[in-house]
Design an enzyme around this catalytic site. Structure first.
Site, short mmCIF file in Angstrom:
data_model
loop_
_atom_site.label_atom_id
_atom_site.label_comp_id
_atom_site.label_asym_id
_atom_site.label_seq_id
_atom_site.Cartn_x
_atom_site.Cartn_y
_atom_site.Cartn_z
CE LYS A 1 1.24 5.29 8.24
NZ LYS A 1 1.22 4.57 7.15
CG ASP B 1 5.74 3.97 0.69
OD1 ASP B 1 5.82 4.56 1.60
OD2 ASP B 1 4.55 3.77 0.31
CE1 TYR C 1 -3.75 2.61 0.69
CE2 TYR C 1 -2.42 3.21 2.36
CZ TYR C 1 -3.52 3.54 1.53
OH TYR C 1 -4.24 4.45 1.71
C1 LIG Z 1 0.35 4.98 5.64
C2 LIG Z 1 1.23 4.62 4.52
C3 LIG Z 1 1.18 5.50 3.10
C4 LIG Z 1 0.11 6.44 3.28
O1 LIG Z 1 0.13 7.62 4.01
P1 LIG Z 1 -1.00 8.63 4.47
O2 LIG Z 1 -0.35 9.67 5.36
O3 LIG Z 1 -1.89 7.88 4.94
O4 LIG Z 1 -1.36 9.18 3.02
C5 LIG Z 1 1.80 5.20 2.23
N1 LIG Z 1 2.60 4.12 2.29
C6 LIG Z 1 2.93 3.48 3.31
C7 LIG Z 1 3.87 2.46 3.34
C8 LIG Z 1 1.97 3.42 4.28
O5 LIG Z 1 2.19 2.72 5.38
#
Ligand SMILES: *Cc1c(COP(=O)(O)O)cnc(C)c1O
Length: 427
Positions: free
Chosen positions: A266, A238, A143
């Protein structure tokens, strides 16, 4: 039980689609009304009925220090006195950018954005602008936020052309997204053989966290680095979940891989809307105003968000922090593995540092297909049994759980007991 939360949920459903501002919060996968959270401190969240829970959601990752950490609140309060947003550069942004660049070797320049979604969306645009190519390669079950071209994971086989996973994503958009299987380096190689000259970037969660935690197989990330290099595609890590979480330098530090672009979110915002995309100068400088790749944001680099992020990085930069996280999380893992063995249930724990997942109904999970074989019905009963025992887990089997610096040995031991009792109760 949670009467106030039930009432609030009913009220929310009248004016908010599904009652929530992010779908997983609605507890669809486990049933029941979600807890409405009133406040949180340290390792605990308190719901609208005043009940405390030991929290492993951690706002889905940011709260590595635990909730309401004094120095973070203090920094935000101090910053608040100066105003909330100016839409102009501030000195704090330089400090944040310097900090990220000095911690993460692969990053020479960084742009701050508001969410992980924006960070990955921007990373793709940079990669396409830099390479002049259209296609991207992602993994099933990874994701990367909700940008159109990344909401694709259906289809089978490494060479399957993407079909939209979400209504509202055009087939034109999803057809530029190629799919491969996480931890299947041969599949990735086949994809590059077939589409190499068209692929702008490969984007990956270096430790998958959004299918539940699945660590990279030995040699997998090295293979991705080699294949992208050979075919002139950029490698995007990511690290929105793993960055500053599995170690100060994230997964790239842990595994010693140098990606071309990295996305953070995060933890970097310490609980405020802050995220970042960074990489080597040559690549980052395609961004406007230097280059032709447009990206912008009214609230980007928001002073309060940057203040919370800096205060968080100050804390996690101290010696011994990741050892402490490792010790707590290892204690938890050992407890859970003991229970699994003692009760001879089919389950397993995947963990990297302070991120972990207990998979039920499957004895080993090394890829998305194995994760999907988990027992979802059992998970849902387990989730509610844990909640009754004061433990707040993510309401879906396909999520990472997070240990924070605020989780004490007593919290961990209480959690292990709750897992034991819960598994007994649902057996
Ligand atoms: C949470 C997450 C996202 C998205 O971040 P948001 O701040 O919710 O838009 C993208 N990539 C990874 C790996 C994530 O865990």
């Amino acid at each position: 039980m949670a009467k106030t939360s039930e009432k609030l949920f009913a009220a929310a459903c009248e004016v908010i689609p599904g009652g929530v501002n992010s779908p997983v919060r609605a507890w669809k996968a486990v049933g029941g009304a979600p807890l409405f959270i009133q406040r949180a401190s340290g390792s605990k969240v308190t719901d609208a009925d005043g009940t405390d829970y030991i929290d492993y959601v951690g706002s889905w990752g940011p709260m590595i220090l635990g909730h309401s950490h004094r120095s973070v609140l203090q920094e935000v309060q101090n910053t608040l006195r100066e105003g909330m947003s100016f839409g102009a550069p501030t000195a704090r942004e330089i400090e944040m950018a310097r900090r990220i660049c000095s911690i993460v070797d692969s990053v020479d320049k960084v742009r701050l954005v508001n969410s992980g979604t924006e960070a990955t969306m921007t990373a793709l645009r940079i990669a396409r602008g830099f390479t002049g190519r259209d296609k991207i390669l992602k993994f099933e079950g990874c994701y990367h936020g909700h940008a159109d071209s990344l909401l694709v994971r259906a289809g089978s086989g490494a060479l399957t052309l993407g079909v939209p996973d979400s209504a509202g994503v055009t087939s034109g958009t999803s057809s530029d997204t190629l799919l491969a299987k996480f931890n299947d380096i041969k599949g990735v190689a086949r994809c590059f053989e077939a589409h190499g000259p068209e692929i702008a970037a490969l984007i990956v969660e270096p430790i998958a966290g959004n299918m539940g935690v699945v660590p990279p197989a030995s040699g997998f990330l090295e293979g991705l680095r080699e294949l992208t290099q050979t075919h002139g595609a950029l490698l995007i890590f990511d690290e929105v979940m793993t960055g500053f979480r599995v170690g100060l330098e994230g997964a790239q530090g842990l595994y010693g891989i140098c990606p071309d672009l990295s996305c953070f979110g995060k933890v970097v915002g310490g609980g405020m809307p802050l995220a970042a995309v960074g990489g080597r100068s040559e690549v980052m400088e395609v961004l406007a105003p230097l280059g032709p790749v447009y990206q912008a944001g009214t609230l980007s680099g928001n002073p309060l968000a940057v203040a919370a992020g800096l205060a968080t990085l100050d804390q996690i930069g101290q010696p011994g922090v990741y050892d402490r996280l490792e010790r707590s999380a290892a204690r938890l893992e050992e407890g859970l593995c003991r229970i699994i063995a003692d009760r001879s249930i089919v389950a397993c724990v995947n963990r990297v540092g302070s991120m972990w997942t207990l998979f039920l109904g499957v004895s080993e999970v090394a890829d998305f297909d194995a994760a999907k074989r988990g027992d979802l019905e059992m998970f849902s009963r387990f989730f509610h049994a844990m909640l009754e025992r004061g433990i707040y887990m993510a309401p879906s089997a396909f999520e990472a759980a997070f240990v924070s610096l605020a989780h004490s040995d007593d919290d961990i031991d209480a959690t292990i007991r709750a897992v034991d009792e819960s598994l007994a109760a649902i057996a």
